[in-house]
Scaffold this active site. Sequence first.
Site, PDB file in Angstrom:
ATOM      1  N   LYS A 102       0.809  -1.279   0.017  1.00 31.39           N
ATOM      2  CA  LYS A 102      -0.160  -0.014   0.012  1.00 31.39           C
ATOM      3  C   LYS A 102       0.639   1.402   0.028  1.00 31.39           C
ATOM      4  O   LYS A 102       1.918   1.226   0.722  1.00 31.39           O
ATOM      5  CB  LYS A 102      -0.780  -0.084   1.381  1.00 31.39           C
ATOM      6  CG  LYS A 102      -2.121   1.076   1.252  1.00 31.39           C
ATOM      7  CD  LYS A 102      -2.939   0.805   2.596  1.00 31.39           C
ATOM      8  CE  LYS A 102      -4.006   1.835   2.549  1.00 31.39           C
ATOM      9  NZ  LYS A 102      -4.832   2.036   3.643  1.00 31.39           N
ATOM     10  N   SER A 162      -9.906   2.179   2.639  1.00 34.18           N
ATOM     11  CA  SER A 162      -9.188   2.967   1.764  1.00 34.18           C
ATOM     12  C   SER A 162      -8.102   2.149   0.898  1.00 34.18           C
ATOM     13  O   SER A 162      -7.524   2.483   0.231  1.00 34.18           O
ATOM     14  CB  SER A 162      -8.319   4.131   2.586  1.00 34.18           C
ATOM     15  OG  SER A 162      -7.428   3.178   3.645  1.00 34.18           O
ATOM     16  N   SER A 175     -10.359   0.001   7.006  1.00 36.68           N
ATOM     17  CA  SER A 175      -9.904   0.145   5.645  1.00 36.68           C
ATOM     18  C   SER A 175      -9.091  -1.137   5.233  1.00 36.68           C
ATOM     19  O   SER A 175      -8.935  -1.195   3.839  1.00 36.68           O
ATOM     20  CB  SER A 175      -8.798   1.475   5.590  1.00 36.68           C
ATOM     21  OG  SER A 175      -9.418   2.468   5.395  1.00 36.68           O
TER      22      SER A 175
HETATM   23  N1  GLN Z   1     -13.466   4.807   5.891  1.00 42.89           N
HETATM   24  C1  GLN Z   1     -12.798   5.373   7.083  1.00 42.89           C
HETATM   25  C2  GLN Z   1     -12.470   6.803   6.826  1.00 42.89           C
HETATM   26  O1  GLN Z   1     -12.569   7.326   5.639  1.00 42.89           O
HETATM   27  C3  GLN Z   1     -11.616   4.546   7.500  1.00 42.89           C
HETATM   28  C4  GLN Z   1     -10.573   5.021   6.702  1.00 42.89           C
HETATM   29  C5  GLN Z   1      -9.520   3.684   7.239  1.00 42.89           C
HETATM   30  O2  GLN Z   1      -9.576   2.752   8.140  1.00 42.89           O
HETATM   31  N2  GLN Z   1      -8.245   4.331   6.751  1.00 42.89           N
HETATM   32  O3  GLN Z   1     -12.092   7.433   7.666  1.00 42.89           O
END
Ligand code: GLN
Length: 495
Positions: A78, A158, A182
């Site tokens: 990532k 994400s 995410s």
């Molecule tokens: N979707 C969540 C956010 O936008 C979690 C993102 C994540 O876990 N990095 O904050």
Amino acid sequence: MADLNKMTIAAARDALRKGDVTSAELTEACLGEIEGSGALNAFVHNTPEIARAQAAAADARLKAGDAPDMCGIPLGIKDLFCTKGVPSQAASNILKGFKPEYESTVTSQLFDAGAVMLGKLNMDEFAMGSSNETSAYGNAVNPWRRENDATPITPGGSSGGSASAVAADLCLAATGTDTGGSIRQPAAFTGITGIKPTYGRVSRWGVVAFASSLDQAGPMTKDVRDAAIMLEAMCGHDAKDSTSADLAVPNFEAMLTGDIRGKKIGIPREYRMDGMPAEIEKLWAEGTEMLKAAGAEIVDISLPHTKYALPAYYVIAPAEASSNLARYDGVRYGHRASLAAGDGITEMYEKTRAEGFGHEVQRRVMVGTYVLSAGFYDAYYNRARKVRTLIKRDFEDVFAAGIDAILTPATPSAAFGLGEMSEADPIAMYLNDVFTVTVNLAGLPGVAVPTGVDSQGLPLGLQLIGRPWEEGDLLNTAYALEQAAGFVAKPHKWW
Ligand code: GLN
């Protein structure tokens, strides 16, 4: 051997040890597959030279014997992980051109174990998002499509690039990070497995910070066994992260017996949301039956503060983000705006941040700054911290009452079409995290396991939440669920 890119880590490890395949062959198979995968936009920086050099080193080590499990395994990384000398932009324009001088602890542990890096993977900008649509590289695309429908589908976020790459067999596995879901949400959207370990299990050093009290890295893999193998290589105490736990790392794979007889599985009533699609209800009920049939005892439980989790998360995460992102000022890293005559340092900061950050990141910085401001700190930030303590206590109470793991849906729906949510009120997007953020707020391990498909053929996952530091036990329950569900569907190749 055909289709080497489709192998699991476990199968590749065994084949490498027997000499049936080389890391160079595995790596070439993945590199070839990545080349034809532009439509997925999963890989955003390819590193074939590094991959080939690492594969050659891995083959030498395998030949010498006694190589670790991850030796020779081609991975995607990532873009949130700093990789030495390789673009690491957190999918943001503000980090354009940033090549770290150092390697994150997670990637250095994986590389020390002999793993191979194929390249960097797409994601939401600074890991803020649930659809990969906030990425400066443009969104990644889910290899899955609805039946007889060519609408491009989100891989979730994400860690959308990681999910898409693993589901499409561009790599054997990938790293992900999870601040509010995410790893688990994109895993569920793409029919793969993803585990967010206990907070403190995996070092955050060298991972671009979003919300430091919630961020954890974890593996995204083709099955539960692979998650166990890769997690072990990612874990361990790191003096460079003060929140990293000084605990022994068990052999998680050895704990996968599939025997969950007598385990107590909690079904939290507060996760039965109004308006939850019938298919999700059904999946959850089927998963419950599967665990019961495997010998677990099913217990109805209550986690009474669940309804406050999403609001608390969307105060705490932006607050921490606004502080963490203050460092991107055009001086130390990446992008700096070009300035007009007479511009001073304030204009330089303002223009750089306005150009460098996308809309969602700007929204989070504004929300975070607001909730931390002198007049509102107690009303928002402090209150959210208190709610967080209550949410954590809810879990402690059920674990103290003997519950071993908690079964919930991973997501409130199957993957949605790209663009279908991005125009909506941001709250609609935030609702994606309704089943996952509680786990980050409480610092617990959570795993998403693919368990079925919806009426349109898209994958659906269930989440298991475990006791702190008991990832091995949690993965064993996930393994039992995986065996019972027998999810073997794969996306049809259209890219
Ligand atoms: N979707 C969540 C956010 O936008 C979690 C993102 C994540 O876990 N990095 O904050």
